[in-house]
Design an enzyme around this catalytic site. Structure first.
Site, PDB file in Angstrom:
ATOM      1  N   HIS A 172     -60.706  23.487  16.835  1.00  0.00           N
ATOM      2  CA  HIS A 172     -60.331  23.457  18.249  1.00  0.00           C
ATOM      3  C   HIS A 172     -60.329  24.823  18.929  1.00  0.00           C
ATOM      4  O   HIS A 172     -60.176  24.887  20.156  1.00  0.00           O
ATOM      5  CB  HIS A 172     -58.948  22.828  18.404  1.00  0.00           C
ATOM      6  CG  HIS A 172     -58.900  21.384  18.007  1.00  0.00           C
ATOM      7  ND1 HIS A 172     -58.653  20.970  16.722  1.00  0.00           N
ATOM      8  CD2 HIS A 172     -59.099  20.251  18.728  1.00  0.00           C
ATOM      9  CE1 HIS A 172     -58.688  19.651  16.672  1.00  0.00           C
ATOM     10  NE2 HIS A 172     -58.952  19.181  17.864  1.00  0.00           N
ATOM     11  N   ARG A 200     -52.533   8.162  21.168  1.00  0.00           N
ATOM     12  CA  ARG A 200     -52.832   8.868  22.402  1.00  0.00           C
ATOM     13  C   ARG A 200     -54.196   8.407  22.925  1.00  0.00           C
ATOM     14  O   ARG A 200     -54.929   7.715  22.207  1.00  0.00           O
ATOM     15  CB  ARG A 200     -52.828  10.394  22.197  1.00  0.00           C
ATOM     16  CG  ARG A 200     -53.985  10.884  21.337  1.00  0.00           C
ATOM     17  CD  ARG A 200     -53.905  12.389  21.085  1.00  0.00           C
ATOM     18  NE  ARG A 200     -53.959  13.160  22.312  1.00  0.00           N
ATOM     19  CZ  ARG A 200     -55.095  13.595  22.867  1.00  0.00           C
ATOM     20  NH1 ARG A 200     -56.266  13.324  22.312  1.00  0.00           N
ATOM     21  NH2 ARG A 200     -55.073  14.314  23.971  1.00  0.00           N
ATOM     22  N   ASN A 202     -57.772   9.851  25.041  1.00  0.00           N
ATOM     23  CA  ASN A 202     -58.550  10.965  25.570  1.00  0.00           C
ATOM     24  C   ASN A 202     -59.669  10.391  26.432  1.00  0.00           C
ATOM     25  O   ASN A 202     -60.090   9.249  26.227  1.00  0.00           O
ATOM     26  CB  ASN A 202     -59.132  11.802  24.419  1.00  0.00           C
ATOM     27  CG  ASN A 202     -59.638  13.140  24.906  1.00  0.00           C
ATOM     28  OD1 ASN A 202     -59.269  13.598  25.994  1.00  0.00           O
ATOM     29  ND2 ASN A 202     -60.496  13.763  24.126  1.00  0.00           N
ATOM     30  N   TYR A 293     -66.177  21.870  30.046  1.00  0.00           N
ATOM     31  CA  TYR A 293     -66.014  21.496  28.642  1.00  0.00           C
ATOM     32  C   TYR A 293     -66.314  20.012  28.420  1.00  0.00           C
ATOM     33  O   TYR A 293     -66.900  19.629  27.402  1.00  0.00           O
ATOM     34  CB  TYR A 293     -64.593  21.810  28.168  1.00  0.00           C
ATOM     35  CG  TYR A 293     -64.388  21.465  26.716  1.00  0.00           C
ATOM     36  CD1 TYR A 293     -64.932  22.266  25.711  1.00  0.00           C
ATOM     37  CD2 TYR A 293     -63.672  20.331  26.345  1.00  0.00           C
ATOM     38  CE1 TYR A 293     -64.778  21.940  24.379  1.00  0.00           C
ATOM     39  CE2 TYR A 293     -63.511  20.001  25.020  1.00  0.00           C
ATOM     40  CZ  TYR A 293     -64.059  20.802  24.029  1.00  0.00           C
ATOM     41  OH  TYR A 293     -63.915  20.465  22.709  1.00  0.00           O
ATOM     42  N   LYS A 294     -65.933  19.185  29.383  1.00  0.00           N
ATOM     43  CA  LYS A 294     -66.199  17.759  29.253  1.00  0.00           C
ATOM     44  C   LYS A 294     -67.639  17.398  29.602  1.00  0.00           C
ATOM     45  O   LYS A 294     -68.035  16.235  29.484  1.00  0.00           O
ATOM     46  CB  LYS A 294     -65.226  16.956  30.136  1.00  0.00           C
ATOM     47  CG  LYS A 294     -63.784  16.957  29.610  1.00  0.00           C
ATOM     48  CD  LYS A 294     -62.876  16.105  30.482  1.00  0.00           C
ATOM     49  CE  LYS A 294     -61.459  16.022  29.896  1.00  0.00           C
ATOM     50  NZ  LYS A 294     -61.400  15.247  28.646  1.00  0.00           N
TER      51      LYS A 294
END
Length: 314
Positions: A172, A200, A202, A293-294
Site C-alpha cells: 500500500h 467494508r 471499496n 489513483y482510481k
C-alpha cells in the site's frame, strides 16, 4: 457482464457524507458470512475457472507454509456454503473423509481433510473455484502481515503476481494521500480476533464491464477510458464496488480477505435518485489525487456532466 441488475441488492458503498476520503471504514460483519451467492454465480465462477486455467501465473499464488491455513479457509467456506445454501451445496463427513457436492455445477469431490495429496489443487485454489469471491490469505509473522497466498481473478488494476510475498505496507505504500492510514489499518488488521469478522466496501468507476482488470491485461481494457463520450457514458461507465470481508483463522493466525466485486452501469445507477444526488456531490468534490489513483480522471468531467443533466430531469 453486469454483476447485478437489481438496484435493491447492489451494495451501495457510501455513508451519510457527501465527500469521500480514504479511511478504515470497516465494521463488524453481520451476518458473519464470508461468501455470497448471487444470480451471476454460474457465469462468474465459469469465468474464474477459465482464467485460472489459461492464466494460472497471474490468478493464483501460494507459499508452501500456508497450506494448513488454506485448509482452515476451505473448512470455513465449505461449512458456510452448506449451511447458508443447502439447496446448492452438500457436505458428507465421515471422520476426515469429506464428500463435497456443488449441485449448481453437478460436481461431487471426495478428499481427506488435511491431506494435501487427496486434492488435485491447493485447498485455497480448490474452494476458490466454487465461489464468486477472490480469496487473499495474509499470514501474520514477525510483527507484520504478508500476502502469502491468494486466488485473484477479478482485480481492480493490481497484480497478485507482483504483490505476492509483500508485506501490507509494501503493497500500500505507493498510494498517494494514504499517509499514515496504512499503518493504522495494519494495526487494526493485526488486532482482528477469531470469531469477530469485519466487512467494508471499496469503490471505483470503470469504463467497461470487465471483471478481470489486472495490471497484466491493462492493454485490453485501459483504452476504454479514452472512449467515454456524453453519448455512451451511461452505458459504458460502471460503478464498481468491492465487498471485502476479513476473517481471523484461529489455528494458523492468518487472515482471510474475501473480495466480491459488483458492477452497475451508470444508466441503471441513476434510477435511484438519492444515489444520483449523493454520488454527483462526491465526484464533484473528489480530490484530484484520488481520482488519478482510481483511474477516472480521463473521463471524470463527462461523468459529472451526465449526472448533472440527469439531476435536472428529476
Amino acid at each position: 457482464m453486469n454483476s447485478t441488475d437489481n438496484l435493491l441488492s447492489f451494495p451501495y458503498p457510501f455513508g451519510d457524507r457527501d465527500v469521500y476520503r480514504y479511511s478504515n471504514n470497516a465494521s463488524p460483519l453481520d451476518p458473519p458470512n464470508p461468501i455470497e451467492i448471487t444470480d451471476q454465480y454460474i457465469d462468474e465462477v465459469t469465468l474464474k475457472r477459465k482464467l485460472l486455467t489459461n492464466h494460472p501465473e497471474r490468478c493464483y499464488y501460494s507459499s508452501p507454509h500456508t497450506l494448513d491455513a488454506q485448509w482452515e479457509v476451505l473448512s470455513l467456506i465449505v461449512h458456510h456454503l452448506v449451511e447458508s445454501y443447502p439447496d446448492k451445496f452438500e457436505l458428507i463427513k465421515q471422520n476426515d473423509q469429506w464428500v463435497f457436492s456443488n449441485l449448481l455445477f453437478g460436481e461431487k469431490i471426495t478428499f481427506t481433510f488435511g491431506d494435501h495429496e487427496t486434492l488435485e489443487l491447493d485447498p485455497l485454489d480448490f474452494i476458490g473455484r466454487h465461489v464468486q469471491e477472490d480469496l487473499i490469505l495474509m499470514m501474520q509473522r514477525d510483527g507484520d502481515l504478508f500476502l502469502d497466498a491468494g486466488q485473484l481473478c477479478f482485480p481492480a488494476n493490481w497484480s497478485l503476481y507482483f504483490d505476492a510475498g509483500m508485506s501490507f505496507k509494501e503493497i500500500h505504500s505507493p498510494i498517494p494521500g494514504f499517509d499514515s492510514l496504512d499503518e493504522r489499518i495494519r494495526q487494526f488488521l493485526m488486532r482482528i480476533e477469531a470469531g469477530k469478522p469485519w466487512g467494508r466496501k471499496n469503490w471505483s468507476l470503470m469504463a467497461g464491464n470487465k471483471l478481470d482488470t489486472s495490471l497484466e491485461t491493462f492493454a485490453e481494457w485501459g483504452h476504454a477510458r479514452k472512449k467515454v463520450t456524453k453519448e455512451n457514458v451511461g452505458e459504458l461507465v460502471h460503478l464498481r464496488v468491492e465487498v471485502q470481508k476479513l476473517f481471523r483463522l484461529p489455528k494458523s493466525n492468518g487472515i482471510l480477505f474475501t473480495i466480491h466485486t459488483h458492477m452497475l452501469p451508470l444508466e441503471k445507477f441513476i434510477q435511484n435518485k438519492p444515489w444520483l444526488e449523493q454520488f454527483s456531490a462526491i465526484l464533484h468534490e473528489l480530490p484530484e489525487f484520488i481520482a488519478d489513483y482510481k483511474g477516472i480522471s480521463l473521463y471524470r468531467e463527462v461523468v459529472l456532466e451526465y449526472l448533472e443533466e440527469e439531476l435536472k430531469k428529476r
